[in-house]
Scaffold this active site. Structure first.
Site, PDB file in Angstrom:
ATOM      1  N   HIS A  83       0.562  -1.147  -0.149  1.00  0.00           N
ATOM      2  CA  HIS A  83      -0.025   0.022  -0.060  1.00  0.00           C
ATOM      3  C   HIS A  83       0.623   1.161  -0.006  1.00  0.00           C
ATOM      4  O   HIS A  83       0.822   2.006  -0.840  1.00  0.00           O
ATOM      5  CB  HIS A  83      -0.760  -0.100   0.988  1.00  0.00           C
ATOM      6  CG  HIS A  83      -1.530   1.257   1.638  1.00  0.00           C
ATOM      7  ND1 HIS A  83      -2.571   1.842   0.533  1.00  0.00           N
ATOM      8  CD2 HIS A  83      -1.382   2.129   2.565  1.00  0.00           C
ATOM      9  CE1 HIS A  83      -2.976   2.825   0.910  1.00  0.00           C
ATOM     10  NE2 HIS A  83      -2.241   3.286   2.267  1.00  0.00           N
ATOM     11  N   HIS A 107       3.550   7.048   5.791  1.00  0.00           N
ATOM     12  CA  HIS A 107       2.440   7.550   6.307  1.00  0.00           C
ATOM     13  C   HIS A 107       1.540   6.875   7.252  1.00  0.00           C
ATOM     14  O   HIS A 107       0.946   7.459   7.967  1.00  0.00           O
ATOM     15  CB  HIS A 107       1.459   8.050   4.899  1.00  0.00           C
ATOM     16  CG  HIS A 107       0.831   7.015   4.242  1.00  0.00           C
ATOM     17  ND1 HIS A 107       1.376   6.237   3.232  1.00  0.00           N
ATOM     18  CD2 HIS A 107      -0.332   6.551   4.598  1.00  0.00           C
ATOM     19  CE1 HIS A 107       0.262   5.447   2.828  1.00  0.00           C
ATOM     20  NE2 HIS A 107      -0.509   5.522   3.628  1.00  0.00           N
ATOM     21  N   GLU A 111       1.222   5.592  12.896  1.00  0.00           N
ATOM     22  CA  GLU A 111      -0.247   5.461  13.502  1.00  0.00           C
ATOM     23  C   GLU A 111      -0.388   3.855  13.593  1.00  0.00           C
ATOM     24  O   GLU A 111      -1.222   3.493  14.693  1.00  0.00           O
ATOM     25  CB  GLU A 111      -1.346   5.430  12.099  1.00  0.00           C
ATOM     26  CG  GLU A 111      -2.667   5.285  12.392  1.00  0.00           C
ATOM     27  CD  GLU A 111      -3.610   5.516  11.284  1.00  0.00           C
ATOM     28  OE1 GLU A 111      -4.880   5.361  11.665  1.00  0.00           O
ATOM     29  OE2 GLU A 111      -3.305   5.625  10.387  1.00  0.00           O
ATOM     30  N   ASP A 112       0.263   3.244  12.802  1.00  0.00           N
ATOM     31  CA  ASP A 112      -0.001   1.324  13.138  1.00  0.00           C
ATOM     32  C   ASP A 112       1.125   0.828  13.711  1.00  0.00           C
ATOM     33  O   ASP A 112       1.005  -0.216  13.810  1.00  0.00           O
ATOM     34  CB  ASP A 112       0.025   0.928  11.650  1.00  0.00           C
ATOM     35  CG  ASP A 112      -1.603   1.570  10.932  1.00  0.00           C
ATOM     36  OD1 ASP A 112      -2.123   1.898  11.483  1.00  0.00           O
ATOM     37  OD2 ASP A 112      -1.526   1.270   9.863  1.00  0.00           O
ATOM     38  N   ASP A 174      -3.304   8.702  -1.596  1.00  0.00           N
ATOM     39  CA  ASP A 174      -3.581   7.683  -0.538  1.00  0.00           C
ATOM     40  C   ASP A 174      -5.007   7.293  -0.661  1.00  0.00           C
ATOM     41  O   ASP A 174      -5.234   5.983  -0.733  1.00  0.00           O
ATOM     42  CB  ASP A 174      -3.290   8.327   0.593  1.00  0.00           C
ATOM     43  CG  ASP A 174      -3.500   7.171   1.986  1.00  0.00           C
ATOM     44  OD1 ASP A 174      -3.237   6.172   1.532  1.00  0.00           O
ATOM     45  OD2 ASP A 174      -4.127   7.825   2.857  1.00  0.00           O
ATOM     46  N   ASP A 295     -24.273  14.476 -26.299  1.00  0.00           N
ATOM     47  CA  ASP A 295     -23.168  15.051 -25.977  1.00  0.00           C
ATOM     48  C   ASP A 295     -22.360  14.236 -25.054  1.00  0.00           C
ATOM     49  O   ASP A 295     -21.555  14.716 -24.264  1.00  0.00           O
ATOM     50  CB  ASP A 295     -23.394  16.474 -25.290  1.00  0.00           C
ATOM     51  CG  ASP A 295     -22.159  17.282 -25.385  1.00  0.00           C
ATOM     52  OD1 ASP A 295     -20.918  17.071 -25.897  1.00  0.00           O
ATOM     53  OD2 ASP A 295     -22.332  18.348 -24.289  1.00  0.00           O
TER      54      ASP A 295
END
Length: 766
Positions: A83, A107, A111-112, A174, A295
């Protein structure tokens, strides 16, 4: 990267900041090869546009991310490291620097995983660490709802990109990768994420002018919000693409020949079927029948100069018939995101309708890449948002947030910025020719506040192109606006229904809050004075308590002024004040008198000093004028009629007709005796809107006769509605009109009643 390097990826070159926190799983060879290929693609793409990039820094960031995520897998079962690698590759599509690539790789690390911001500063420097911090989600905080969490996270992103626009660009790509892999989530989660993407990320991508991100996010959101419609559209578009390919090549051939014949040789022609979400919106705006859509094909003509753009436009209009009201010149008037192009729709060969966009190569670059088209690599620096041309909207959003930092709820902020982010713009002019860009739906009041706060506060009337217009008038592109002010004019509560910009709403709310506080203070002073008097207590009992800090602290208030406001707004009752006051009273006052009940309803016993003499002080309330007042729409009283006031929570004083049916349902203790100021009763400048209902025979000319009566009386009609009742041969006419006072209203009804065929003319009670 060799096989040995790949095999050792979990241990080699790992910086101290990201040391292993335990044994991780070893990925199978095929997974390592895929990760290796993605990393090689990342470096190759970065070096294409930034040959001097610090590849060693990127490598260390990759090693850190690989180690930190080595035990983690995504919902699909794939190694999690894929990812951030995919996000980093997407970052190269908008040609960001190596610090941005590192931030994309890292990134999710803070957090993880156990890695901290301090670890990243030590390993990669302040710039990369701060970018990662700006990207970190708010999972560590606890919010009452997912909506509040989303709003707070969005505010953090928006404020961060005020100083470093790379934050939101990384966040956008992201989101693209998350949307591309959303099929592995549960259906309810898919819909929630897709709606958030459509509500927040798509408008930001549009504002930043990055067309490819906007289009992909729209299509992916539609896939999960309306899967059946999405699949059906995909199949139909695929069929059209195959069917129309020959036609597209035919039109390109005609255009190519015409351009060369006119000496335009450096050009590029593109033809395509429009993307899925664009067609979906066309369906929603039309009858919903795909076969009736026109169109659906679009062509793009890219030339060298602006002059050639207009030359090419002339050729197109010379060859094919123009579709009415479909020509737009975004070159002379660019969009807020700096998008420039000529748009036209024509009836081409075989009577088929299609759109043509004409622009230069530079304009095309900006249209596709947005703000990223302006990146210049000079000593590794990226143009900061505050210096980026055309992004004043971002500065204004940040100003709004900062002005309301102490009181603004993140969810309210999120809702308010939607207006600025989502609406198309109108381009208007000051009398001196200065251009102002405002959201569609803006009024002269919005314009006045965009020029200066004082101009907005004292806005009295407006002229558009030399003609007087109501303050509710919605501005159109090209309008020249002149604002007339009066020192006696101040914001009114009904202005909030007229304006759309954050700046205007913020200023109006601040003024109304200030006025309401003064109203509550004056009423609270009366409540306290009367309550003490009824209990035969000294008027200064509260003011002279022996321990101010202890007394006011017991009420959770700061001082006497705050007590007045709390009483006037009914946040506390007099009985509560009395209970806290007892320990501070002399013993002779503690017994019988203290237990008496206080009637908190405010009545006119003694007028207090007037707060000011502005025209808004047209209502006298217990001797108090200059209140933050508004007139209830249920009865819409006019000067001269008997009225009564109701103290609302949050909107000042609502003025009702004394015989309004809603009065009986209101809290009696919040009703306040109210009278018109003497100066207003005969004031023909203070106009009030009322609804007139007319029942008449359905005869020829009845409408003209009614309008003539109003015209002769110089009555302004703001709305009208007519309905014929065939079963009774009668018609019902409804008009919203403006009258100065009850006398003019009475005369109008009398004159209408005299018209031949009018059965009844009366003022509406709703």
């Amino acid at each position: 990267m060799s096989e040995n390097q790949a095999a050792n990826m979990t241990t080699k070159n790992v910086p101290p900041a990201c040391e292993s926190n335990g044994e991780g799983e070893i990925f199978p060879p095929e997974a390592l090869k895929e990760i290796e290929a993605l990393y090689d693609e990342l470096i190759e793409r970065l070096l294409r546009y930034h040959p001097d990039a610090d590849i060693a820094l990127v490598r260390r960031a990759f090693d850190c991310a690989f180690e930190a995520h080595r035990t983690q897998r995504r919902k699909s079962g794939e190694p999690y490291i894929k990812h951030p690698l995919e996000v980093a590759i997407l970052v190269t599509h908008i040609k960001l620097d190596e610090a941005s690539i590192c931030a994309a790789l890292l990134h999710d690390v803070v957090e993880d995983t156990p890695t901290t911001h301090a670890d990243l500063v030590k390993a990669f420097g302040q710039e990369v660490a701060d970018l990662v911090d700006s990207l970190t989600k708010l999972d560590k905080y606890h919010f009452k709802s997912s909506e509040e969490r989303q709003a707070a996270n969005f505010c953090k992103m928006l404020i961060a990109m005020n100083t470093d626009l790379r934050t939101i660009l990384i966040k956008l790509v992201d989101r693209i990768h998350n949307m591309r892999t959303l099929q592995h989530m549960k259906s309810d989660k898919q819909a929630s994420i897709a709606q958030e993407t459509l509500d927040i990320y798509v408008p930001i991508a549009n504002r930043l002018g990055i067309e490819w991100i906007k289009s992909e996010l729209e299509d992916l959101s539609l896939r999960y919000l309306h899967p059946e419609e999405f699949q059906e559209l995909c199949e139909k578009i695929q069929a059209i693409t195959q069917d129309k390919q020959a036609y597209i090549e035919k039109v390109k051939g005609i255009l190519s020949e015409a351009l060369r014949a006119e000496g335009i040789t450096n050009f590029t022609l593109k033809g395509r079927v429009k993307h899925i979400y664009s067609i979906y919106r066309k369906l929603k705006r039309s009858d919903g029948v795909f076969e009736n859509l026109h169109d659906l094909i679009a062509f793009r003509v890219i030339v060298s100069t602006k002059a050639e753009c207009y030359h090419a436009l002339g050729l197109v209009h010379g060859m094919w018939a123009l579709v009415e009201n479909r020509f737009k010149d975004y070159i002379s008037r660019p969009k807020a995101n700096q998008y420039r192009s000529l748009h036209t729709s024509v009836i081409g060969p075989d009577r088929e309708q299609f759109e043509i966009q004409i622009r230069t190569y530079e304009m095309d670059s900006v249209a596709q890449e947005g703000i990223a088209a302006h990146w210049k690599y000079k000593e590794g620096n990226i143009t900061p948002a505050k210096e980026a041309k055309g992004f004043e909207w971002l500065r204004k959003l940040i100003e709004y947030r900062e002005e309301n930092a102490e009181t603004s709820d993140s969810r309210l902020f999120l809702n308010s910025v939607k207006v600025d982010l989502f609406n198309d713009d109108v381009f208007v002019f000051t009398p001196k020719g200065e251009i102002k860009v405002l959201p569609r739906g803006s009024t002269p009041i919005d314009f006045a506040y965009s020029v200066h706060s004082d101009l907005g506060d004292h806005c009295f009337s407006a002229k558009i192109n030399g003609a007087i217009v109501p303050l509710r008038y919605q501005l159109k592109t090209g309008d020249i606006i002149s604002i007339e002010t009066k020192s006696s004019q101040y914001p009114k509560s009904d202005w909030l229904q007229m304006v759309v910009t954050n700046r205007a709403k913020n200023r109006i709310n601040k003024y109304l809050s200030h006025e309401e506080r003064k109203t509550h203070r004056a009423i609270g002073m009366q409540i306290l004075e009367k309550g003490l008097k009824k209990l035969h207590l000294p008027a200064d009992s509260v003011e002279n308590v022996s321990d101010h800090d202890k007394f006011f602290s017991s009420l959770k208030l700061q001082n006497l002024d705050a007590l007045y406001v709390a009483l006037g707004s009914e946040r506390i009752k007099f009985e509560q004040v009395l209970e806290r006051l007892q320990p501070f009273l002399p013993q002779r006052h503690e017994a019988a008198h203290v237990t008496e009940t206080l009637d908190t309803k405010v009545r006119d016993e003694q007028a207090i000093q007037k707060l000011s003499r502005r025209p808004q002080a047209s209502v006298i309330v217990d001797g108090i004028d200059n209140l933050a007042v508004h007139f209830a729409k249920c009865c819409s009283p006019v000067p001269g009629e008997p009225i009564i006031g109701f103290i609302t929570r949050g909107r000042g004083l609502a003025i009702h007709h004394l015989r309004c049916q809603r009065i009986s349902n209101l809290e009696p203790e919040r009703l306040v005796e109210t009278n018109w100021a003497a100066s207003l009763a005969g004031n023909n400048q203070a106009m009030r809107s009322v609804i007139i209902q007319i029942l008449a025979a359905d005869r020829l000319g009845i409408l003209q006769d009614v309008i003539k009566v109003m015209g002769d009386m110089k009555i302004n009609i703001t709305q009208s509605h007519c309905r014929t009742m065939h079963d009774t041969m009668q018609c019902a006419l409804s008009f919203e009109v403006q009258v100065a006072n009850i006398g003019q209203l009475t005369l109008l009804l009398r004159n209408l009643q005299r018209i031949s065929g009018v059965i009844e003319a009366q003022r509406s009670s709703a």
